[in-house]
Design an enzyme around this catalytic site. Structure first.
Site, short mmCIF file in Angstrom:
data_model
loop_
_atom_site.label_atom_id
_atom_site.label_comp_id
_atom_site.label_asym_id
_atom_site.label_seq_id
_atom_site.Cartn_x
_atom_site.Cartn_y
_atom_site.Cartn_z
CG ASN A 223 -0.20 0.03 2.54
OD1 ASN A 223 1.02 -0.14 2.59
ND2 ASN A 223 -0.93 0.22 3.62
CG HIS A 391 -2.21 3.68 9.77
ND1 HIS A 391 -3.32 2.87 9.88
CD2 HIS A 391 -1.35 3.02 8.95
CE1 HIS A 391 -3.14 1.77 9.15
NE2 HIS A 391 -1.96 1.84 8.57
#
Length: 463
Positions: A223, A391
């Site tokens: 990611n 996050h």
């Protein structure tokens, strides 16, 4: 050669017949096996005579500790009661992630915990897990990608700047960013970080210096991303030199690359040897900060965090140079790290594995997906979350599930609808694999204040 040295040789020198011999042989095998036996024995003799002189030494410090005050190796069991904790956005979080936190809250060293709304199951601590411990650091509480962080650089260029520049901006991303295990920049950049004493004093780090140099300014797979987008600043700070408005920005997400991964692997092994735990929580093995290995991991972790920061700086510098424009403002934060912080008036080690530091006034970035917005936030210092926030959006589907649940045409349609262009990216990173970032942000209004919104337009990920 050192590899032929035995415990009997050490006993002849006068070493006590206890675990110090095993420690000595382990360190010699790991770090000195190519050297002459006589030289190694001479150094071992010096450690035996004056172990205090070698405290903290990269090779002999662990042996010196074993001679002065051996680390107690004993099996630990989980406690019956959990320490205090809070969960934010409970309805958005899968049960496995919750139970992983529940186990961590029963560790004998745990003080308090929290779970962020983007949480999902991981190894050891769940992603989105926050855990405060008493003078103990858990390598898997930090994670494999030590110092993984967000970094946003803003240019004093209006949003309209990107009109008609699709090809140029995509070319910059294609040429100035590198991803995955094997891509590196042809023109390597140096950095003051490589002169740090840790790279010379800690044998593991010394062996990783070459890899760190090669991978500077590169991003990992999965990611991790680098993207151009438009940031809408709703509020500004006095030192930002920017008024509220819409500007061109770069946003990147990556960590400490091979350096951090090898540090995590090495010290997790040591932690599991020193701190045996029940099978279901063995990834939560910890290192006592008052031991040689605990101190060494702490130094290595902080170096890896600084290296991750240096990687982002290099990426942004390369892009700014190619763009021919100057960066006006950079906002950044770690989200895989451990900090020494006060919890209930006591200094603890606060692990944030996939969580953004959100103490009062601290700035940070919470991204969405390749099509969803990200947010510039200011921490509100909520003690219940251990001064933390999410996050990112967090995964709704695991990587394996995403690969079989979505097609390339599904992703293509999502990108078209969002008017986003992507280089690289796999089905496991499909926008639909992530939670709704707006829902995630809504349930943490007590944790952060939104100062701006970033909308991705041109995205580069690993292929």
């Amino acid at each position: 050669m050192g590899s032929k040295l035995s415990g009997k040789d050490l006993i002849k020198l006068g070493f006590p017949q206890n675990n110090s011999i095993n420690i000595a042989l382990g360190q010699i095998q790991r770090y000195r096996k190519r050297e002459k036996k006589e030289r190694i024995l001479q150094e071992a003799q010096e450690v035996l005579v004056d172990p205090a002189k070698f405290a903290g030494h990269g090779v002999w410090g662990k042996l010196a500790e074993g001679l002065i005050k051996p680390v107690e190796v004993r099996r630990h069991e989980l406690l019956n009661q959990r320490v205090p904790f809070s969960i934010f956005g409970e309805d958005l979080i899968d049960e496995r992630a919750k139970f992983q936190l529940y186990d961590a809250l029963k560790l004998p060293v745990s003080v308090a915990g929290a779970l962020m709304p983007d949480a999902h199951a991981g190894y050891g601590l769940p992603i989105g897990g926050v855990l405060a411990t008493d003078q103990a650091v858990i390598p898997y509480g930090v994670g494999v990608d030590i110092g993984c962080r967000m970094s946003m650089s803003i240019f004093d260029l209006p949003a309209s700047f990107i009109k008609g520049k699709d090809a140029m901006l995509l070319k910059i991303l294609a040429e100035q960013t590198k991803f995955g295990m094997y891509e590196t920049h042809q023109n390597k950049a140096d950095h003051a970080l490589f002169s740090r004493t840790e790279f010379q004093d800690i044998p593991l780090l010394k062996s990783l210096l070459g890899k760190a140099y090669k991978q500077l300014g590169t991003s990992g797979g999965g990611n991790h991303f680098v993207e151009f987008g438009i940031v809408d600043l709703q509020e500004t700070k006095a030192d930002w030199k920017l008024e509220a408005g819409s500007y061109l920005a770069i946003l990147s997400h990556s960590g400490s690359r091979g350096l951090g991964a090898n540090i995590a692997k090495h010290y997790t092994y040591l932690a599991q040897k020193q701190c045996p735990l029940p099978k279901q929580v063995q990834h939560l093995a910890w290192l006592d900060l008052n031991t040689h290995d605990g101190q060494e991991y702490w130094m290595a972790m902080n170096l890896a965090g600084d290296y991750a920061k240096a990687c982002h700086e290099n990426i942004h510098q390369r892009i700014a140079k190619a763009l021919g424009k100057r960066i006006v403002l950079t906002i950044e934060n770690h989200h895989n790290f451990a900090w020494k912080e006060l919890v209930g008036g006591k200094e603890c080690i606060v692990h944030r594995k996939g969580a953004t530091p959100a103490d009062k006034g601290r700035l940070g970035i919470i991204p969405g997906s390749m099509t969803a917005p990200g947010y510039i936030v200011e921490g509100l210092g909520n003690a219940e979350s251990l001064h933390s926030a999410s996050h990112g959006a967090g995964r709704l589907f695991s990587r394996a599930t995403a690969k079989v649940s979505f097609s390339k045409s599904d992703v293509k349609k999502a990108l078209h609808d969002a008017q986003v262009q992507v280089i690289g990216g796999n089905l496991d990173e499909a926008p639909m694999a992530y939670k709704d970032i707006e829902k995630v942000m809504h349930v943490q209004n007590d944790l952060v204040k939104v100062l701006g919104i970033f909308r991705p337009k041109f995205v580069r990920m690993d292929k």
